[in-house]
Write an enzyme that holds these catalytic residues in place. Sequence first.
Site, PDB file in Angstrom:
ATOM      1  N   ARG A  28     -22.598  69.914  36.993  1.00  0.00           N
ATOM      2  CA  ARG A  28     -22.068  71.443  36.906  1.00  0.00           C
ATOM      3  C   ARG A  28     -22.940  72.151  35.968  1.00  0.00           C
ATOM      4  O   ARG A  28     -23.380  71.750  34.864  1.00  0.00           O
ATOM      5  CB  ARG A  28     -20.609  71.464  36.465  1.00  0.00           C
ATOM      6  CG  ARG A  28     -19.421  71.338  37.659  1.00  0.00           C
ATOM      7  CD  ARG A  28     -19.950  72.224  38.713  1.00  0.00           C
ATOM      8  NE  ARG A  28     -18.814  72.184  39.853  1.00  0.00           N
ATOM      9  CZ  ARG A  28     -19.206  71.443  40.863  1.00  0.00           C
ATOM     10  NH1 ARG A  28     -20.310  71.027  41.202  1.00  0.00           N
ATOM     11  NH2 ARG A  28     -18.432  71.370  42.088  1.00  0.00           N
ATOM     12  N   GLU A  73     -24.686  80.601  39.341  1.00  0.00           N
ATOM     13  CA  GLU A  73     -24.608  80.490  40.830  1.00  0.00           C
ATOM     14  C   GLU A  73     -24.325  81.753  41.455  1.00  0.00           C
ATOM     15  O   GLU A  73     -22.902  82.082  41.048  1.00  0.00           O
ATOM     16  CB  GLU A  73     -24.102  79.075  41.200  1.00  0.00           C
ATOM     17  CG  GLU A  73     -24.985  78.080  40.676  1.00  0.00           C
ATOM     18  CD  GLU A  73     -24.182  76.597  41.170  1.00  0.00           C
ATOM     19  OE1 GLU A  73     -24.014  76.606  42.141  1.00  0.00           O
ATOM     20  OE2 GLU A  73     -24.556  75.662  40.391  1.00  0.00           O
ATOM     21  N   HIS A 102     -28.338  73.634  44.358  1.00  0.00           N
ATOM     22  CA  HIS A 102     -27.152  72.882  44.503  1.00  0.00           C
ATOM     23  C   HIS A 102     -26.950  72.070  45.736  1.00  0.00           C
ATOM     24  O   HIS A 102     -26.106  72.376  46.713  1.00  0.00           O
ATOM     25  CB  HIS A 102     -25.952  73.984  44.469  1.00  0.00           C
ATOM     26  CG  HIS A 102     -24.546  73.374  44.032  1.00  0.00           C
ATOM     27  ND1 HIS A 102     -23.471  74.018  43.203  1.00  0.00           N
ATOM     28  CD2 HIS A 102     -23.902  71.924  44.468  1.00  0.00           C
ATOM     29  CE1 HIS A 102     -22.533  73.397  43.070  1.00  0.00           C
ATOM     30  NE2 HIS A 102     -22.662  72.211  43.780  1.00  0.00           N
TER      31      HIS A 102
HETATM   32  N1  NAI Z   1     -24.497  68.651  42.669  1.00  0.00           N
HETATM   33  C1  NAI Z   1     -23.668  68.486  43.702  1.00  0.00           C
HETATM   34  O1  NAI Z   1     -23.983  68.866  44.926  1.00  0.00           O
HETATM   35  C2  NAI Z   1     -22.633  67.933  43.289  1.00  0.00           C
HETATM   36  C3  NAI Z   1     -21.874  67.792  42.297  1.00  0.00           C
HETATM   37  N2  NAI Z   1     -20.707  66.911  41.852  1.00  0.00           N
HETATM   38  C4  NAI Z   1     -20.159  67.298  40.593  1.00  0.00           C
HETATM   39  O2  NAI Z   1     -20.730  65.909  39.798  1.00  0.00           O
HETATM   40  C5  NAI Z   1     -19.603  65.626  38.713  1.00  0.00           C
HETATM   41  C6  NAI Z   1     -19.207  64.444  38.826  1.00  0.00           C
HETATM   42  O3  NAI Z   1     -18.814  63.672  39.956  1.00  0.00           O
HETATM   43  P1  NAI Z   1     -17.753  62.196  40.256  1.00  0.00           P
HETATM   44  O4  NAI Z   1     -18.606  61.279  39.721  1.00  0.00           O
HETATM   45  O5  NAI Z   1     -17.699  62.214  41.711  1.00  0.00           O
HETATM   46  O6  NAI Z   1     -16.584  62.468  39.408  1.00  0.00           O
HETATM   47  P2  NAI Z   1     -15.569  61.428  38.567  1.00  0.00           P
HETATM   48  O7  NAI Z   1     -14.298  61.966  38.445  1.00  0.00           O
HETATM   49  O8  NAI Z   1     -15.565  60.259  39.616  1.00  0.00           O
HETATM   50  O9  NAI Z   1     -16.354  60.980  37.573  1.00  0.00           O
HETATM   51  C7  NAI Z   1     -16.266  61.923  36.495  1.00  0.00           C
HETATM   52  C8  NAI Z   1     -16.542  61.134  34.983  1.00  0.00           C
HETATM   53  O10 NAI Z   1     -16.615  62.072  33.870  1.00  0.00           O
HETATM   54  C9  NAI Z   1     -15.850  61.654  32.959  1.00  0.00           C
HETATM   55  N3  NAI Z   1     -15.730  62.433  32.125  1.00  0.00           N
HETATM   56  C10 NAI Z   1     -14.880  63.768  32.105  1.00  0.00           C
HETATM   57  N4  NAI Z   1     -15.093  64.384  31.013  1.00  0.00           N
HETATM   58  C11 NAI Z   1     -15.996  63.843  30.270  1.00  0.00           C
HETATM   59  C12 NAI Z   1     -16.724  64.137  29.051  1.00  0.00           C
HETATM   60  N5  NAI Z   1     -16.427  65.356  28.409  1.00  0.00           N
HETATM   61  N6  NAI Z   1     -17.703  63.398  28.693  1.00  0.00           N
HETATM   62  C13 NAI Z   1     -17.611  61.940  29.007  1.00  0.00           C
HETATM   63  N7  NAI Z   1     -17.294  61.914  30.110  1.00  0.00           N
HETATM   64  C14 NAI Z   1     -16.294  62.624  30.761  1.00  0.00           C
HETATM   65  C15 NAI Z   1     -14.411  61.022  33.585  1.00  0.00           C
HETATM   66  O11 NAI Z   1     -13.647  60.412  33.003  1.00  0.00           O
HETATM   67  C16 NAI Z   1     -14.978  60.250  34.777  1.00  0.00           C
HETATM   68  O12 NAI Z   1     -15.289  58.970  34.418  1.00  0.00           O
HETATM   69  C17 NAI Z   1     -18.328  66.671  39.471  1.00  0.00           C
HETATM   70  O13 NAI Z   1     -18.403  67.833  38.145  1.00  0.00           O
HETATM   71  C18 NAI Z   1     -18.775  67.124  40.645  1.00  0.00           C
HETATM   72  O14 NAI Z   1     -18.016  68.318  40.886  1.00  0.00           O
HETATM   73  C19 NAI Z   1     -20.203  66.301  42.924  1.00  0.00           C
HETATM   74  C20 NAI Z   1     -20.770  66.215  44.092  1.00  0.00           C
HETATM   75  C21 NAI Z   1     -21.949  67.092  44.453  1.00  0.00           C
HETATM   76  O1  HPV Z   2     -18.767  68.264  45.802  1.00  0.00           O
HETATM   77  C1  HPV Z   2     -19.065  69.065  44.690  1.00  0.00           C
HETATM   78  O2  HPV Z   2     -18.452  69.130  43.645  1.00  0.00           O
HETATM   79  C2  HPV Z   2     -20.353  69.795  44.821  1.00  0.00           C
HETATM   80  O3  HPV Z   2     -20.724  70.477  43.903  1.00  0.00           O
HETATM   81  C3  HPV Z   2     -21.171  70.002  46.115  1.00  0.00           C
HETATM   82  O4  HPV Z   2     -20.966  71.281  46.557  1.00  0.00           O
HETATM   83  P1  HPV Z   2     -21.432  71.984  47.970  1.00  0.00           P
HETATM   84  O5  HPV Z   2     -20.260  71.455  48.862  1.00  0.00           O
HETATM   85  O6  HPV Z   2     -22.397  71.214  48.452  1.00  0.00           O
HETATM   86  O7  HPV Z   2     -21.554  73.327  47.992  1.00  0.00           O
END
Ligand code: NAI
Ligand code: HPV
Length: 317
Positions: free
Chosen positions: A243, A272, A290
């Site tokens: 993020r 964004e 993204h």
């Molecule tokens: N670039 C993109 O298109 C995408 C971005 N994301 C983002 O990726 C991030 C992670 O997603 P997931 O792994 O699926 O989530 P998840 O919930 O499975 O893992 C996140 C981890 O971060 C930990 N956490 C929370 N706050 C923390 C902190 N301050 N310091 C250290 N650890 C902390 C949690 O305990 C958890 O284990 C989310 O913000 C999500 O929105 C997800 C999918 C696509």
């Molecule tokens: O799943 C998330 O958290 C994402 O950031 C993915 O974003 P998008 O659905 O590709 O716009």
Amino acid sequence: MIKILANDGIDPIGKKMLEDAGFFVETNNIPQDELPVRLQEFDAITVRSATKVRAALIDACPNLKLIGRGGVGVDNIDVDYAKGKGIGVYNTPASSSLSVAELVFGHLFGGVRFLPDSNRKMPVEGAAKFNDLKKAYAKGVELRGKTLGIMGFGRIGREVAKIAIGVGMEVLAYDLFPFNPEVEVVLGGGFVAKVTVKTATAEEVFKQADFISLHTPFVDKPLIGAAEFEIMKKGVGLVNCSRGGLINELELIDALNAGKVSFAALDVFDNEPAPRQEILSHPKISLTPHIGAATNEAQERIGVELAGLIIQHFLKK
Ligand SMILES: NC(=O)C1=CN([C@@H]2O[C@H](COP(=O)(O)OP(=O)(O)OC[C@H]3O[C@@H](n4cnc5c(N)ncnc54)[C@H](O)[C@@H]3O)[C@@H](O)[C@H]2O)C=CC1
Ligand SMILES: O=C(O)C(=O)COP(=O)(O)O
């Protein structure tokens, strides 16, 4: 008939599942300012990260019964407010983890060999300055044997660790909460290896990692700014496919210009969909708009999972 607005699109297989179940699905991209009127005729909305579903929009649409987030982060939705009004809110947390992790490695492999800058400069300067560029990009490094610090050992962090192990990197994992350090790495030929990664504090990650990849949600302040850059290894590489806001962008630019950080790779940004110009034009930043979840496979899994959740929600009523 239940009417669903898929405002940031939905995979065709997910759409067909909904239609086969008797729902009407409109795939559209209605501008945010028109939604308070145009969403009123729908029972449900599905979004990705572009469309925001805030309290004011929810209030404008008393017919709304479900908000579906095709993806992980629900930071674009006022979830508690919606739930307080009896609206179902769903996301698809696991469907895109692998795609994001692979993008992280795209950025890492690119970063250590200057691919983004080379791709910007070759078309412009390639013929005239070929040998200068060859020299400028001569000091790349290999990933094997280096240490990758993973901040946030959730679904995506764990997938990143598996790839890192496959590449021959050491993994240092940090999470705010206790976690299982064992990951199952799928190897060729049907072999699976159980590998235990090293756990670390945030400070240990900052001090010891050659590369750092962020996989936490954004809450209220950056995880990385000037104070953290200060204690990192000189030449560290950073990846943020999580993020915008997790890295202080202006302090990142200072750290890149000072040579403390050798490259940064950003899929997500403070502003964004219009990231700041200094970020967009920096030669040491690898940029993607993204697209972490933007693969055929992830979007198909997301569409199918979301359609299943929507069908289940309305059928159980
Ligand atoms: N670039 C993109 O298109 C995408 C971005 N994301 C983002 O990726 C991030 C992670 O997603 P997931 O792994 O699926 O989530 P998840 O919930 O499975 O893992 C996140 C981890 O971060 C930990 N956490 C929370 N706050 C923390 C902190 N301050 N310091 C250290 N650890 C902390 C949690 O305990 C958890 O284990 C989310 O913000 C999500 O929105 C997800 C999918 C696509
Ligand atoms: O799943 C998330 O958290 C994402 O950031 C993915 O974003 P998008 O659905 O590709 O716009």
